[in-house]
Design an enzyme around this catalytic site. Sequence first.
Site, PDB file in Angstrom:
ATOM      1  N   LYS A 201       0.844  -1.198   0.000  1.00  0.00           N
ATOM      2  CA  LYS A 201       0.000   0.000   0.000  1.00  0.00           C
ATOM      3  C   LYS A 201       0.876   1.243   0.000  1.00  0.00           C
ATOM      4  CE  LYS A 201      -0.260   0.867   4.966  1.00  0.00           C
ATOM      5  NZ  LYS A 201      -1.086   1.020   6.159  1.00  0.00           N
ATOM      6  N   GLY A 236     -10.203   2.084   7.381  1.00  0.00           N
ATOM      7  CA  GLY A 236      -9.938   2.304   5.961  1.00  0.00           C
ATOM      8  C   GLY A 236      -8.855   1.408   5.410  1.00  0.00           C
TER       9      GLY A 236
END
EC number: 2.7.6.1
Length: 324
Positions: A201, A236
């Site tokens: 990520k 999230g």
Amino acid sequence: MTGIKTTGEKKLMLFSGRAHPELAEEVAHQLGVGLVPTKAFDFANGEIYVRYQESARGADCFLMQSHTAPINKWIMEQLIMIDALKRASARSITVVIPSYGYARQDKKHRGREPISARLIADLLKCAGADRIVTVDLHTDQIQGFFDGPVDHLFALPVLADYVGAKVDREKLTVVSPDAGRVRVADRWCDRLDAPLAIVHKRRDKDVANQVTVHEVVGDVKDRVCVLVDDMIDTGGTICAAAEALFANGAADVIVTATHGILSGPAADRLKNSKVSEFVFTNTLPTPSELELDKITVLSMAPTIARAIREVFEDGSVTSLFEEQ
């Protein structure tokens, strides 16, 4: 002969702040002691008053307080409680912090930023704490911020044994949600004898809690994936990681985390996620709006109680995990 000899025995006393009394009650039950009665209230302007209803003179005092919302209030209450114990002539003061506040701010990512995790350690020491017992720090280096012993407990045995008993281990893959969790995920792999995958990520440095998931490294197709993390705040990062796993063919995703902070939009994200189960520990109280069927909360009280007993009896806290 000069002086006075005493034959007094050591005395353990367990105290709790108001942040998460349920966990403190569980720990007290495990230890077979009662929580020391404490008078605590807020003045009209928000200042905190604390007074213990029993003498703490000469006692080994263990003060429990989780740093949950409103986090600044409960940190301040803990500091005031430490100061009260110091002025009550406690023999030693061990602060038990199941969830250590500001742990994510453990280094400077950019110029002119604070290292708030170090500040919390300094405040605890200045208030009079002699020792810290905590669970799953965001990074191990935080142990070095406190000028005194730090007993770092792990939730991995509790979480991994729960997952291992539920899932067919032949189909299991342990997944790290980012590069920073790989070392912890690797320990899961050793315990469950499962392969490892990583979700790569990139975080937006200018927007808090904003994450873009790029790709999955490792084979997750038709596998039951266990995402392991130390904390889930807004949800999230972990929900985006789960979506990436499903997009790469995962049969199911289970999420585990030690600290379920679960603030802001976390409730909606967890409810709407395709994740089959979220597994947390009770180091933090779970918000009432998140009492969902797919949320499981495991107790860390037995582990914390055993650590307190080892500290009090001058034993080895490390021995709790050496056989794991």
